[in-house]
Design an enzyme around this catalytic site. Structure first.
Site, PDB file in Angstrom:
ATOM      1  N   ASP A   1       1.496 -59.678  17.604  1.00 40.60           N
ATOM      2  CA  ASP A   1       0.325 -60.354  18.181  1.00 40.60           C
ATOM      3  C   ASP A   1       0.246 -61.790  17.674  1.00 40.60           C
ATOM      4  OD1 ASP A   1      -0.709 -57.800  19.333  1.00 40.60           O
ATOM      5  OD2 ASP A   1      -0.861 -57.278  17.218  1.00 40.60           O
TER       6      ASP A   1
ATOM      7  N   GLY B   1       4.368 -47.733  14.694  1.00 40.33           N
ATOM      8  CA  GLY B   1       3.970 -46.725  15.689  1.00 40.33           C
ATOM      9  C   GLY B   1       2.462 -46.687  15.871  1.00 40.33           C
ATOM     10  N   ASN B   2       2.036 -46.663  17.103  1.00 39.94           N
ATOM     11  CA  ASN B   2       0.606 -46.729  17.421  1.00 39.94           C
ATOM     12  C   ASN B   2      -0.082 -45.362  17.412  1.00 39.94           C
ATOM     13  OD1 ASN B   2       0.095 -49.499  17.825  1.00 39.94           O
ATOM     14  ND2 ASN B   2       1.309 -49.421  19.714  1.00 39.94           N
TER      15      ASN B   2
ATOM     16  N   ASN C   1      -0.687 -37.802  15.963  1.00 42.08           N
ATOM     17  CA  ASN C   1      -0.115 -38.777  15.041  1.00 42.08           C
ATOM     18  C   ASN C   1      -0.420 -38.441  13.586  1.00 42.08           C
ATOM     19  OD1 ASN C   1       1.511 -40.866  16.418  1.00 42.08           O
ATOM     20  ND2 ASN C   1      -0.290 -40.858  17.738  1.00 42.08           N
TER      21      ASN C   1
ATOM     22  N   GLY D   1      14.786 -44.659  19.098  1.00 39.11           N
ATOM     23  CA  GLY D   1      13.952 -45.254  20.142  1.00 39.11           C
ATOM     24  C   GLY D   1      14.365 -46.686  20.439  1.00 39.11           C
ATOM     25  N   GLN D   2      13.647 -47.306  21.368  1.00 39.78           N
ATOM     26  CA  GLN D   2      14.079 -48.644  21.794  1.00 39.78           C
ATOM     27  C   GLN D   2      13.795 -49.709  20.725  1.00 39.78           C
ATOM     28  OE1 GLN D   2      12.300 -50.517  25.103  1.00 39.78           O
ATOM     29  NE2 GLN D   2      10.207 -49.849  24.619  1.00 39.78           N
TER      30      GLN D   2
ATOM     31  N   GLY E   1      13.809 -49.077  17.511  1.00 42.95           N
ATOM     32  CA  GLY E   1      14.842 -48.763  16.513  1.00 42.95           C
ATOM     33  C   GLY E   1      16.167 -49.422  16.858  1.00 42.95           C
TER      34      GLY E   1
ATOM     35  N   HIS F   1      -4.767 -53.661  15.877  1.00 43.88           N
ATOM     36  CA  HIS F   1      -3.693 -53.925  16.853  1.00 43.88           C
ATOM     37  C   HIS F   1      -4.041 -53.162  18.136  1.00 43.88           C
ATOM     38  CE1 HIS F   1       0.086 -54.289  18.892  1.00 43.88           C
ATOM     39  NE2 HIS F   1       0.212 -52.978  18.931  1.00 43.88           N
TER      40      HIS F   1
ATOM     41  N   ARG G   1      -8.340 -39.316  23.217  1.00 44.95           N
ATOM     42  CA  ARG G   1      -8.059 -40.052  21.996  1.00 44.95           C
ATOM     43  C   ARG G   1      -7.946 -39.126  20.791  1.00 44.95           C
ATOM     44  NH1 ARG G   1     -11.684 -44.407  18.880  1.00 44.95           N
ATOM     45  NH2 ARG G   1     -12.902 -42.514  18.650  1.00 44.95           N
TER      46      ARG G   1
END
Ligand code: NAX
Length: 329
Positions: free
Chosen positions: A159, A130-131, A105, A14-15, A17, A187, A98
């Site tokens: 943040d 990862g969110n 996840n 991924g970006q 990474g 977060h 949600r």
């Protein structure tokens, strides 16, 4: 020479990474004397791209890079791991509720936690990027009962750095002269970036915070919604700044924070700090020495801060209850 440290990066193709791996391999995360073995974990569709990144890592001829393995096997990825950077996650897609997001996840971070429990090194340290990062870290920790819960953390360092930068701009000082801001809570948009105890080139942060219109209507939302602003401007989400924050989080965790300075990290709450209940991964002001985070004690919490911290913690408790309801923790 020192024994290599095994670092596992998930979502390696991924970006984030791509922005992260070269800095790990060049020694910016664990220092100039520590060789690293990289393990790149991807889903099958990402393996070929991760192999391409591995070819580029080879082509950098980094003296500290002892080996690179690419795999889609979660057990192999975490075998003997000392540092796990859990970056790959299931993003929220259009129309996704949600509950669906948390469940998807859970299907990633549960098995990864179990693989860490089964095979990682005794000193394993995990950073979840990862969110939804805090709750993903909680899920992973719950699947690793033999690993101390303090080894599972989630990233609020980006943040934190955003808050330092915004505060420097406001104070008209170089960012290197700003320290001791705190990110509290999740977060997410409910996070509370607290500047009451900050040092802005010798000027107390509380002085700047006294301008409530600026602090609450500009600063706090700018920090909390910076991710969306980056997407809007760049056409893609934060990647290099997120990778930088991950490097700094692990660097400080392993090698220690500078004297007189704290940072922010989401760690497992034991219920004994600032009224945050036990059993959620929440962001605190922290220092590190000897490879362990410690919450900074004794900061005065204003009524405003109390209210904001409680709101973000309430969101974390809701997320925890939701994943508990799904049988994920
Ligand atoms: P990308 O979509 O570019 O990359 C994610 C990669 O993860 C993909 O290559 C995908 O194949 C891989 N992946 C998915 N599931 C996997 C699994 N089960 N095992 C291994 N790999 C898997 O996303 P990127 O921009 O790199 O962002 C990664 C995550 O960081 C996202 O969840 C994002 O929301 C989160 N962020 C967290 C931040 C924080 O401060 N905590 C800030 C930046 C970022 O938004």
């Amino acid at each position: 020479t020192a024994t290599p440290v095994t670092v596992t990066v998930t979502g390696a193709a991924g970006q984030i990474g791509y922005a992260l791996l070269f800095r790990i391999a060049s020694g910016q995360m664990l220092g100039p004397d520590t060789p690293v073995r990289l393990r790149l974990l991807e889903i099958p569709a990402g393996v070929r791209a991760a192999e391409g990144t591995a070819m580029e890592l080879d082509d950098c001829a980094f003296p500290l890079l002892a080996s690179i393995d690419v795999t889609d096997d979660v057990t192999a990825a975490f075998d003997g791991t000392n540092v796990g950077l859990l970056v790959g996650a299931r993003p929220r897609t259009k129309g996704m509720e949600r509950g669906d997001l948390l469940a998807a996840n859970g299907g990633i971070f549960g098995p990864q936690g179990a693989a860490i429990n089964a095979g990682a090194a005794d000193d394993v340290r995990v950073l979840v990027v990862g969110n939804p990062a805090n709750t993903n870290a909680l899920i992973a920790a719950k699947h690793a009962p033999d690993v101390p819960a303090s080894r599972f953390t989630a990233m609020t360092r980006l943040d934190h750095n955003r808050a330092l930068s915004q505060l420097a701009t406001r104070g008209g000082v170089p960012v290197g002269q700003v320290r001791n801001v705190t990110i509290w809570g999740n977060h997410s948009a409910t996070q509370f970036p607290d500047i009451a105890h900050a040092d802005v080139a010798g000027r107390p942060g509380a002085e700047l915070a006294a301008d409530a219109a600026w602090y609450l209507d500009e600063f706090v939302p700018t920090v909390a919604k910076r991710g969306a602003a980056i997407i809007e401007a760049r056409g893609a989400s934060s990647a290099a700044s997120a990778a930088n924050a991950a490097i700094e989080h692990v660097h400080d965790w392993v090698l220690g924070t500078p004297e007189g300075e704290w940072t922010s990290a989401a760690i497992m709450s034991d219920g004994s700090h600032y009224g945050v209940p036990e059993g959620i991964v929440s962001s605190f002001p922290v220092t590190s020495s000897g490879g362990e985070w410690e919450v900074v004690e004794g900061l005065e919490v204003s009524d405003l801060a109390r209210e904001r911290i409680d709101a973000s913690v309430a969101e974390l408790l809701e997320e925890r209850d939701a994943v508990a309801g799904l049988g994920l923790v």
